[in-house]
Design an enzyme around this catalytic site. Structure first.
Site, PDB file in Angstrom:
ATOM      1  N   LYS A   1       0.834  -1.203   0.000  1.00 35.71           N
ATOM      2  CA  LYS A   1       0.000   0.000   0.000  1.00 35.71           C
ATOM      3  C   LYS A   1       0.871   1.256   0.000  1.00 35.71           C
ATOM      4  O   LYS A   1       2.089   1.183   0.126  1.00 35.71           O
ATOM      5  CB  LYS A   1      -0.914   0.003   1.233  1.00 35.71           C
ATOM      6  CG  LYS A   1      -0.175   0.029   2.561  1.00 35.71           C
ATOM      7  CD  LYS A   1      -1.138  -0.022   3.729  1.00 35.71           C
ATOM      8  CE  LYS A   1      -0.360   0.020   5.049  1.00 35.71           C
ATOM      9  NZ  LYS A   1      -1.259   0.062   6.221  1.00 35.71           N
TER      10      LYS A   1
ATOM     11  N   TYR B   1      17.469  29.659   7.744  1.00 29.22           N
ATOM     12  CA  TYR B   1      16.337  30.345   8.362  1.00 29.22           C
ATOM     13  C   TYR B   1      16.426  30.310   9.889  1.00 29.22           C
ATOM     14  O   TYR B   1      16.791  29.285  10.482  1.00 29.22           O
ATOM     15  CB  TYR B   1      15.020  29.702   7.930  1.00 29.22           C
ATOM     16  CG  TYR B   1      14.637  29.975   6.504  1.00 29.22           C
ATOM     17  CD1 TYR B   1      14.396  31.269   6.062  1.00 29.22           C
ATOM     18  CD2 TYR B   1      14.497  28.938   5.591  1.00 29.22           C
ATOM     19  CE1 TYR B   1      14.032  31.524   4.743  1.00 29.22           C
ATOM     20  CE2 TYR B   1      14.133  29.172   4.280  1.00 29.22           C
ATOM     21  CZ  TYR B   1      13.903  30.468   3.863  1.00 29.22           C
ATOM     22  OH  TYR B   1      13.539  30.716   2.567  1.00 29.22           O
TER      23      TYR B   1
END
Length: 365
Positions: free
Chosen positions: A35, A255
């Site tokens: 899956k 950042y």
């Protein structure tokens, strides 16, 4: 030319891990769980690589089962969430798909339909997501018998909530509940074992096990790594160095200016970030590697780039390949640094990262 950030998928390693799952399953047969696009590895390629080994596949939903059929494979496919609408039963019957029924709604769809695929029943033994409580099974079986669909029932499944923790008593309680709940129907198959259950001493796996994360080299156990369990990493995530520079003592990177150099430090920027699915919360000291030698991340992960400390590899140059996870740096290690699990990292890689499948004949897809 496109950038060379890529996820290389070793299909031989996948086959090794499936074989190990079969060995650890004992007398149980192993349905390969593919899956979520084969846990991010490519459902068609993964299913094809296991086609001569796996007698059954397991997926979450109909769309994933159709991808397996589109790949030209004919093994039965178990739909772990069952059908999402009554009309799906026709495709299940036509395409040899085996839905797992877990609700009164799904039972009504089946008993009122002229389409009669083979199917499973889910038993809620304590996970409390889906499934019938043990006390409801007599009534469910009576409904199936009255509707004439009971001959299509293959067996019972349940799912373990805490199998990743070998010290948890929950697994033993769920196993005992499952045994008692299904005892009146001894001729029907039973399926309980996820990947973690394959590694629990004396844990019965009954007739069918459902290995998932272990097929792809990730550890299903808390505190363990895939290689420590005999698993081989299937995916190697790589990206190129974009540039190198010296960050002076006292200067920051990225950042938030969250990392500040305590001394002059040679740094490199790598062409991968959270826009590719690399975890944003993998902070300073998360491992990576160049040429088999481990390095570390510094500062915040950006959308398209991240920074690494090149102190230990002074010869590194732009264009060199950086391993973000793979044979040198385990995906379980990266997941731990990011406060998550390997499942999320593998399935979270975005479409911007191409998958390159290494075939058993030495070729590349």
């Amino acid at each position: 030319m496109p950038r060379t950030t890529i996820a290389r998928v070793d299909l031989d390693a996948l086959r090794h891990n499936y074989t190990l799952a079969c060995q650890r399953a004992g007398t149980a047969r192993a349905m390969a769980v593919v899956k979520a696009d084969g846990y991010g590895h490519g459902i068609r390629e993964v299913a094809r690589a296991l086609a001569d080994l796996a007698p059954k596949y397991a997926v979450a939903c109909l769309e994933e089962a159709l991808a397996i059929r589109d790949a030209g494979l004919n093994q039965p496919v178990v739909l772990l969430q069952g059908v999402h609408q009554a009309g799906d039963l026709a495709e299940c019957q036509a395409l040899t798909l085996e839905p797992v029924l877990h609700s009164d709604t799904q039972l009504a769809w089946l008993t009122e339909s002229r389409h009669r695929p083979r199917f499973w029943l889910k038993v809620n033994t304590g996970m409390n997501r889906l499934g019938f409580r043990p006390g409801e099974l007599d009534g469910v079986m009576a409904r199936l018998a009255d509707a004439g669909v009971l001959p299509g029932l293959l067996g019972f499944v349940t799912h373990l909530a805490c199998a990743d923790d070998p010290d948890s008593p929950m697994t033993a309680r769920q196993t005992d509940t499952f045994v008692r709940a299904t005892a009146p129907w001894p001729r029907l198959a039973r399926s309980l074992g996820n990947s973690a259950a394959h590694f629990l001493p004396d844990q019965p796996l009954f007739d069918w096990s459902r290995p998932g994360i272990m097929l792809y080299g990730g550890s299903p156990l808390i505190g363990a790594t895939g290689p420590a369990l005999g698993l081989k990493p299937v995916m190697t995530l790589e990206a190129p160095l974009l540039n190198t520079r010296v960050v002076r003592a006292g200067e920051s990177v990225g950042y938030g200016a969250g990392w500040v150099a305590s001394q002059d430090t040679r740094m490199g920027m790598v062409a991968i970030g959270y826009g590719d699915g690399y975890p944003r919360h993998a902070g300073t000291d998360t491992p990576a590697a160049i040429g088999g030698r481990r390095i570390r991340l510094i500062g915040r992960v950006s959308m398209d780039m991240l920074a690494v400390d090149l102190t230990g590899v002074p010869e590194a140059r732009p264009g060199d390949r950086v391993e973000l996870w793979g044979p040198t740096v385990g995906v379980d290690e990266v997941a731990a640094c990011a406060g998550t699990i390997a499942y999320e990292l593998m399935t979270g890689l975005t479409a911007r990262v191409p998958r390159q499948h290494l075939r058993r004949d030495g070729g590349v897809d």
